[in-house]
Design a protein around this motif. Structure first.
Motif, PDB file in Angstrom:
ATOM      1  N   ASP A 158      -8.798  11.891   4.446  1.00  0.00           N
ATOM      2  CA  ASP A 158      -9.523  10.653   4.129  1.00  0.00           C
ATOM      3  C   ASP A 158      -8.590   9.488   3.809  1.00  0.00           C
ATOM      4  O   ASP A 158      -8.973   8.537   3.127  1.00  0.00           O
ATOM      5  CB  ASP A 158     -10.493  10.880   2.973  1.00  0.00           C
ATOM      6  N   ALA A 159      -7.363   9.536   4.310  1.00  0.00           N
ATOM      7  CA  ALA A 159      -6.440   8.419   4.135  1.00  0.00           C
ATOM      8  C   ALA A 159      -6.933   7.200   4.894  1.00  0.00           C
ATOM      9  O   ALA A 159      -7.750   7.302   5.816  1.00  0.00           O
ATOM     10  CB  ALA A 159      -5.047   8.801   4.619  1.00  0.00           C
ATOM     11  N   GLN A 160      -6.463   6.032   4.516  1.00  0.00           N
ATOM     12  CA  GLN A 160      -6.793   4.815   5.258  1.00  0.00           C
ATOM     13  C   GLN A 160      -6.316   4.926   6.698  1.00  0.00           C
ATOM     14  O   GLN A 160      -6.966   4.452   7.632  1.00  0.00           O
ATOM     15  CB  GLN A 160      -6.138   3.607   4.584  1.00  0.00           C
ATOM     16  N   ALA A 161      -5.173   5.567   6.890  1.00  0.00           N
ATOM     17  CA  ALA A 161      -4.643   5.833   8.230  1.00  0.00           C
ATOM     18  C   ALA A 161      -3.607   6.942   8.125  1.00  0.00           C
ATOM     19  O   ALA A 161      -2.985   7.128   7.076  1.00  0.00           O
ATOM     20  CB  ALA A 161      -4.033   4.583   8.847  1.00  0.00           C
ATOM     21  N   ASN A 162      -3.446   7.689   9.204  1.00  0.00           N
ATOM     22  CA  ASN A 162      -2.403   8.710   9.330  1.00  0.00           C
ATOM     23  C   ASN A 162      -1.547   8.351  10.533  1.00  0.00           C
ATOM     24  O   ASN A 162      -2.073   8.212  11.642  1.00  0.00           O
ATOM     25  CB  ASN A 162      -2.998  10.103   9.524  1.00  0.00           C
ATOM     26  N   ILE A 163      -0.265   8.185  10.315  1.00  0.00           N
ATOM     27  CA  ILE A 163       0.648   7.808  11.399  1.00  0.00           C
ATOM     28  C   ILE A 163       1.623   8.961  11.617  1.00  0.00           C
ATOM     29  O   ILE A 163       2.492   9.225  10.781  1.00  0.00           O
ATOM     30  CB  ILE A 163       1.402   6.510  11.071  1.00  0.00           C
ATOM     31  N   PHE A 164       1.459   9.669  12.730  1.00  0.00           N
ATOM     32  CA  PHE A 164       2.280  10.840  13.044  1.00  0.00           C
ATOM     33  C   PHE A 164       3.497  10.383  13.845  1.00  0.00           C
ATOM     34  O   PHE A 164       3.359   9.700  14.873  1.00  0.00           O
ATOM     35  CB  PHE A 164       1.474  11.854  13.848  1.00  0.00           C
ATOM     36  N   CYS A 165       4.678  10.776  13.379  1.00  0.00           N
ATOM     37  CA  CYS A 165       5.909  10.247  13.971  1.00  0.00           C
ATOM     38  C   CYS A 165       6.944  11.337  14.220  1.00  0.00           C
ATOM     39  O   CYS A 165       6.989  12.353  13.518  1.00  0.00           O
ATOM     40  CB  CYS A 165       6.547   9.216  13.041  1.00  0.00           C
ATOM     41  N   SER A 166       7.791  11.081  15.200  1.00  0.00           N
ATOM     42  CA  SER A 166       9.027  11.846  15.374  1.00  0.00           C
ATOM     43  C   SER A 166      10.189  10.921  15.022  1.00  0.00           C
ATOM     44  O   SER A 166      10.111   9.701  15.252  1.00  0.00           O
ATOM     45  CB  SER A 166       9.167  12.347  16.817  1.00  0.00           C
ATOM     46  N   VAL A 167      11.236  11.469  14.439  1.00  0.00           N
ATOM     47  CA  VAL A 167      12.385  10.663  14.023  1.00  0.00           C
ATOM     48  C   VAL A 167      13.219  10.311  15.252  1.00  0.00           C
ATOM     49  O   VAL A 167      13.784  11.193  15.910  1.00  0.00           O
ATOM     50  CB  VAL A 167      13.240  11.405  12.980  1.00  0.00           C
ATOM     51  N   ASN A 189       0.832   8.771   5.439  1.00  0.00           N
ATOM     52  CA  ASN A 189      -0.579   8.718   5.087  1.00  0.00           C
ATOM     53  C   ASN A 189      -0.816   7.513   4.180  1.00  0.00           C
ATOM     54  O   ASN A 189      -0.379   7.499   3.025  1.00  0.00           O
ATOM     55  CB  ASN A 189      -0.979   9.997   4.362  1.00  0.00           C
ATOM     56  N   LEU A 190      -1.473   6.478   4.690  1.00  0.00           N
ATOM     57  CA  LEU A 190      -1.720   5.262   3.913  1.00  0.00           C
ATOM     58  C   LEU A 190      -2.827   5.522   2.899  1.00  0.00           C
ATOM     59  O   LEU A 190      -3.925   5.946   3.269  1.00  0.00           O
ATOM     60  CB  LEU A 190      -2.106   4.102   4.835  1.00  0.00           C
ATOM     61  N   MET A 191      -2.544   5.260   1.624  1.00  0.00           N
ATOM     62  CA  MET A 191      -3.448   5.641   0.549  1.00  0.00           C
ATOM     63  C   MET A 191      -4.593   4.657   0.381  1.00  0.00           C
ATOM     64  O   MET A 191      -4.430   3.448   0.549  1.00  0.00           O
ATOM     65  CB  MET A 191      -2.672   5.787  -0.755  1.00  0.00           C
ATOM     66  N   THR A 230       0.857  -1.179   0.000  1.00  0.00           N
ATOM     67  CA  THR A 230       0.000   0.000   0.000  1.00  0.00           C
ATOM     68  C   THR A 230       0.894   1.230   0.000  1.00  0.00           C
ATOM     69  O   THR A 230       1.689   1.410   0.931  1.00  0.00           O
ATOM     70  CB  THR A 230      -0.915   0.024   1.226  1.00  0.00           C
ATOM     71  N   PRO A 231       0.825   2.072  -1.038  1.00  0.00           N
ATOM     72  CA  PRO A 231       1.666   3.272  -1.055  1.00  0.00           C
ATOM     73  C   PRO A 231       1.282   4.223   0.076  1.00  0.00           C
ATOM     74  O   PRO A 231       0.129   4.272   0.511  1.00  0.00           O
ATOM     75  CB  PRO A 231       1.377   3.908  -2.422  1.00  0.00           C
ATOM     76  N   LEU A 277     -12.306  -0.053   5.159  1.00  0.00           N
ATOM     77  CA  LEU A 277     -11.077  -0.724   4.733  1.00  0.00           C
ATOM     78  C   LEU A 277     -11.059  -0.817   3.208  1.00  0.00           C
ATOM     79  O   LEU A 277     -11.719  -1.656   2.607  1.00  0.00           O
ATOM     80  CB  LEU A 277     -10.997  -2.126   5.348  1.00  0.00           C
ATOM     81  N   ASP A 278     -10.297   0.085   2.572  1.00  0.00           N
ATOM     82  CA  ASP A 278     -10.218   0.122   1.110  1.00  0.00           C
ATOM     83  C   ASP A 278      -8.820   0.620   0.704  1.00  0.00           C
ATOM     84  O   ASP A 278      -8.670   1.705   0.151  1.00  0.00           O
ATOM     85  CB  ASP A 278     -11.303   1.027   0.531  1.00  0.00           C
ATOM     86  N   PRO A 279      -7.772  -0.159   0.983  1.00  0.00           N
ATOM     87  CA  PRO A 279      -6.418   0.309   0.685  1.00  0.00           C
ATOM     88  C   PRO A 279      -6.099   0.243  -0.801  1.00  0.00           C
ATOM     89  O   PRO A 279      -6.610  -0.610  -1.528  1.00  0.00           O
ATOM     90  CB  PRO A 279      -5.543  -0.688   1.462  1.00  0.00           C
ATOM     91  N   MET A 280      -5.253   1.161  -1.242  1.00  0.00           N
ATOM     92  CA  MET A 280      -4.678   1.043  -2.573  1.00  0.00           C
ATOM     93  C   MET A 280      -3.606  -0.042  -2.526  1.00  0.00           C
ATOM     94  O   MET A 280      -2.868  -0.158  -1.545  1.00  0.00           O
ATOM     95  CB  MET A 280      -4.046   2.363  -3.024  1.00  0.00           C
TER      96      MET A 280
END
Length: 265
Positions: free
Chosen positions: A215-224, A176-178, A123-124, A249-252
């Motif tokens: 409207d992404a499948q999921a958003n994962i906010f991160c610190s490096v 951002n999972l597409m 999933t891009p 649930l509709d991933p690319m």
């Protein structure tokens, strides 16, 4: 079809093979991909060290002076557009770049590895960050989970990508999972559009100083948390700070250069 580059001259080879398209750099190291003379810039430009945009005007002029060839070339463009391989203005077509082998490299292993990775469905993600008030983003399939304690992911970014230095300096990003409906965004963030123009498509908002796709499948906010350099890429370990997930649930799904949707058996 291949574009062979020697010095600052480009020539079209295998012109009648419309099933493949790549740029072959004969005598230029990958580290110098951005240093192109004016003559070569009229034929192609680089998005990063792995991807070039080749001028359709140049290709039409370099190809055989044959109406049948031109018709087949236009057909190739028609097939490439839905894949996001033709720029938004129709002026250029995307191509993979092949560089000269370094000493000790094996062409057989490199070709086989590339072929193997094209069979790895993923999933891009649109990786985004904000630096000095400017949004930066790229499309990537090289995003994967690392561990749950602490929650963390890996993001691999080519050092030549426009987002690399801002992400490295800012130290925070959102993956951002597409979804299946984001086909136009994949092309925009893969080189069809540049800089802030990439965010002209999609429902982009901001949370905690990071742009995210609403409207992404999921958003994962991160610190490096950590970073390493390996070959042409930097590997960023993102420690997860927050997560948003869509109920649907509709991933690319991206496979062998093609995008589609997941269907249950």
């Amino acid at each position: 079809m291949e574009v062979h580059v020697t010095g600052n001259a480009a020539a079209l080879a295998e012109a009648n093979d419309f099933k493949r398209f790549k740029v072959v750099m004969s005598d230029r190291p990958a580290a110098g991909f951005a240093s192109l003379g004016a003559d070569l810039r009229s034929a192609l430009t680089f998005d990063d060290a792995d991807t070039a945009w080749v001028s359709c005007t140049w290709l039409r002029a370099a190809g055989p002076a044959d109406p049948d060839w031109l018709a087949r070339f236009e057909l190739m463009l028609d097939k490439a557009r839905p894949m996001g391989w033709v720029s938004a203005d129709g002026a250029a077509i995307r191509a993979h770049v092949e560089w000269p082998l370094a000493a000790g490299d094996s062409p057989a292993v490199g070709d086989a590895f590339r072929k193997a990775m094209r069979r790895l469905a993923a999933t891009p993600c649109l990786v985004t960050t904000l630096r000095d008030g400017r949004r930066h983003g790229m499309a990537a399939t090289s995003v994967t989970s690392l561990c749950f304690e602490p929650p963390s992911i890996l993001v691999c970014v080519n050092t030549g990508a426009s987002i690399h230095d801002p992400l490295d300096a800012e130290g925070r990003f959102c993956a951002n999972l597409m979804g299946g409906a984001h086909s136009d965004l994949l092309g925009a963030f893969s080189g069809e559009l540049k800089g802030e123009a990439r965010f002209s498509l999609g429902d982009w908002r901001e949370e905690g100083g990071l742009p995210y796709l609403a409207d992404a499948q999921a958003n994962i906010f991160c610190s490096v948390a950590e970073r390493w350099r390996y070959g042409t890429h930097s590997i960023f370990v993102g420690q997860v700070e927050a997560v948003r997930a869509d109920a649907e649930l509709d991933p690319m799904v991206y496979l062998d250069g093609r995008k589609g949707r997941f269907a249950t058996a």
